[in-house]
Motif scaffolding. Sequence first.
Motif, PDB file in Angstrom:
ATOM      1  N   SER A   1      32.984  25.087  23.543  1.00  0.00           N
ATOM      2  CA  SER A   1      34.106  25.332  22.638  1.00  0.00           C
ATOM      3  C   SER A   1      34.890  26.555  23.106  1.00  0.00           C
ATOM      4  O   SER A   1      34.307  27.537  23.579  1.00  0.00           O
ATOM      5  CB  SER A   1      33.612  25.548  21.201  1.00  0.00           C
ATOM      6  N   TYR A   2      36.204  26.471  22.969  1.00  0.00           N
ATOM      7  CA  TYR A   2      37.084  27.575  23.383  1.00  0.00           C
ATOM      8  C   TYR A   2      38.272  27.628  22.437  1.00  0.00           C
ATOM      9  O   TYR A   2      38.822  26.589  22.039  1.00  0.00           O
ATOM     10  CB  TYR A   2      37.582  27.379  24.813  1.00  0.00           C
ATOM     11  N   ALA A   3      38.677  28.824  22.081  1.00  0.00           N
ATOM     12  CA  ALA A   3      39.845  28.999  21.219  1.00  0.00           C
ATOM     13  C   ALA A   3      40.575  30.275  21.598  1.00  0.00           C
ATOM     14  O   ALA A   3      39.982  31.239  22.110  1.00  0.00           O
ATOM     15  CB  ALA A   3      39.437  29.037  19.749  1.00  0.00           C
TER      16      ALA A   3
ATOM     17  N   GLU B   1      37.299  21.536  22.167  1.00  0.00           N
ATOM     18  CA  GLU B   1      35.858  21.398  22.009  1.00  0.00           C
ATOM     19  C   GLU B   1      35.401  20.101  22.668  1.00  0.00           C
ATOM     20  O   GLU B   1      36.140  19.115  22.679  1.00  0.00           O
ATOM     21  CB  GLU B   1      35.458  21.377  20.526  1.00  0.00           C
TER      22      GLU B   1
ATOM     23  N   GLU C   1      45.092  17.829  15.212  1.00  0.00           N
ATOM     24  CA  GLU C   1      43.964  17.666  16.125  1.00  0.00           C
ATOM     25  C   GLU C   1      43.993  16.265  16.710  1.00  0.00           C
ATOM     26  O   GLU C   1      44.396  15.302  16.045  1.00  0.00           O
ATOM     27  CB  GLU C   1      42.651  17.884  15.367  1.00  0.00           C
TER      28      GLU C   1
ATOM     29  N   LYS D   1      31.528  17.738  23.377  1.00  0.00           N
ATOM     30  CA  LYS D   1      30.088  17.630  23.191  1.00  0.00           C
ATOM     31  C   LYS D   1      29.581  16.334  23.820  1.00  0.00           C
ATOM     32  O   LYS D   1      30.161  15.274  23.621  1.00  0.00           O
ATOM     33  CB  LYS D   1      29.722  17.654  21.706  1.00  0.00           C
TER      34      LYS D   1
ATOM     35  N   ALA E   1      27.446  21.275  24.899  1.00  0.00           N
ATOM     36  CA  ALA E   1      28.604  21.476  24.029  1.00  0.00           C
ATOM     37  C   ALA E   1      29.369  22.708  24.492  1.00  0.00           C
ATOM     38  O   ALA E   1      28.777  23.734  24.821  1.00  0.00           O
ATOM     39  CB  ALA E   1      28.163  21.647  22.574  1.00  0.00           C
TER      40      ALA E   1
ATOM     41  N   GLY F   1      42.836  25.517  20.594  1.00  0.00           N
ATOM     42  CA  GLY F   1      41.486  25.436  21.127  1.00  0.00           C
ATOM     43  C   GLY F   1      41.104  24.042  21.565  1.00  0.00           C
ATOM     44  O   GLY F   1      41.865  23.075  21.394  1.00  0.00           O
TER      45      GLY F   1
ATOM     46  N   LYS G   1      32.150  29.559  24.260  1.00  0.00           N
ATOM     47  CA  LYS G   1      30.743  29.367  23.907  1.00  0.00           C
ATOM     48  C   LYS G   1      30.250  28.054  24.504  1.00  0.00           C
ATOM     49  O   LYS G   1      30.927  27.026  24.416  1.00  0.00           O
ATOM     50  CB  LYS G   1      30.565  29.344  22.390  1.00  0.00           C
TER      51      LYS G   1
END
Length: 250
Positions: free
Chosen positions: A191-193, A174, A118, A176, A189, A172, A214
């Motif tokens: 998020s995607y995966a 993310e 990450e 925020k 926020a 993914g 989301k």
Amino acid sequence: FPVTDYVLAGLYVGDEISIADGTVTLFPALRFDHYKLSPKDDPLLPAFAGAGQSDSRVSPKFGAVVKLGEAVRLFGNYGRGFKSPEPGQVNQYFSNLASGYTSIPNPDLGPEKSESIEGGVRVATDAVRFEASVFHAKFDDFIIQKWVSGSFTPDDPAIYQFVNLNSAKVNGAEAKLEVKQGGFTGTLAVSYADGTVTDETGAKSPLESIDPLKVVAGVGYRETGGRFGGQLIATFGAQKSIGDSTGVCS
């Protein structure tokens, strides 16, 4: 499922190393995990032979943070993981023939191993906090409950079972953002995966358990003395495509 003694034990050892006058901080670590699953003979389940198992693993982890000024940080993490199966995944049994489905045990279910990386950036001031990251994870023997056979009828019920997938990959991102100004606050926020499964033949298919896009947004106000306040939050979840939902819903 039968009465089961389930032991989980872990030991984590880490260090924090600061170099270049604190500009770079390193976080090396090791984690040891052990589990033991011991079902007992149950007189209420005379025909059910529970399966016991145990395993251990040492997982290295490494993180780094680089300061780009007082408010900005770059960060990166690498780690290996180990996830033991649960008693209810190995030995559980449930049948609802009227609704056309049955869930069966899997005595051969093994632990899940993972490797992930990450990277991202953090920005923190009195008025703004922002974080964004991207990640990639690879799983061996990924644990998932799947529809393995059957047609959802009382005569031919659908069979569900927790199984180990040969391998799976998840990519993914993310992000925020939090803003504060004069008692008013705002939050956004995202998020995607995306996940892919590879079976024993090398064929690839979507990983059904991955959530779609989301988005969470919120606005609020907090009186400076803290005496009252409120917040309104809205959550949007994108629709999962039919092709990515096989085995999860019909």
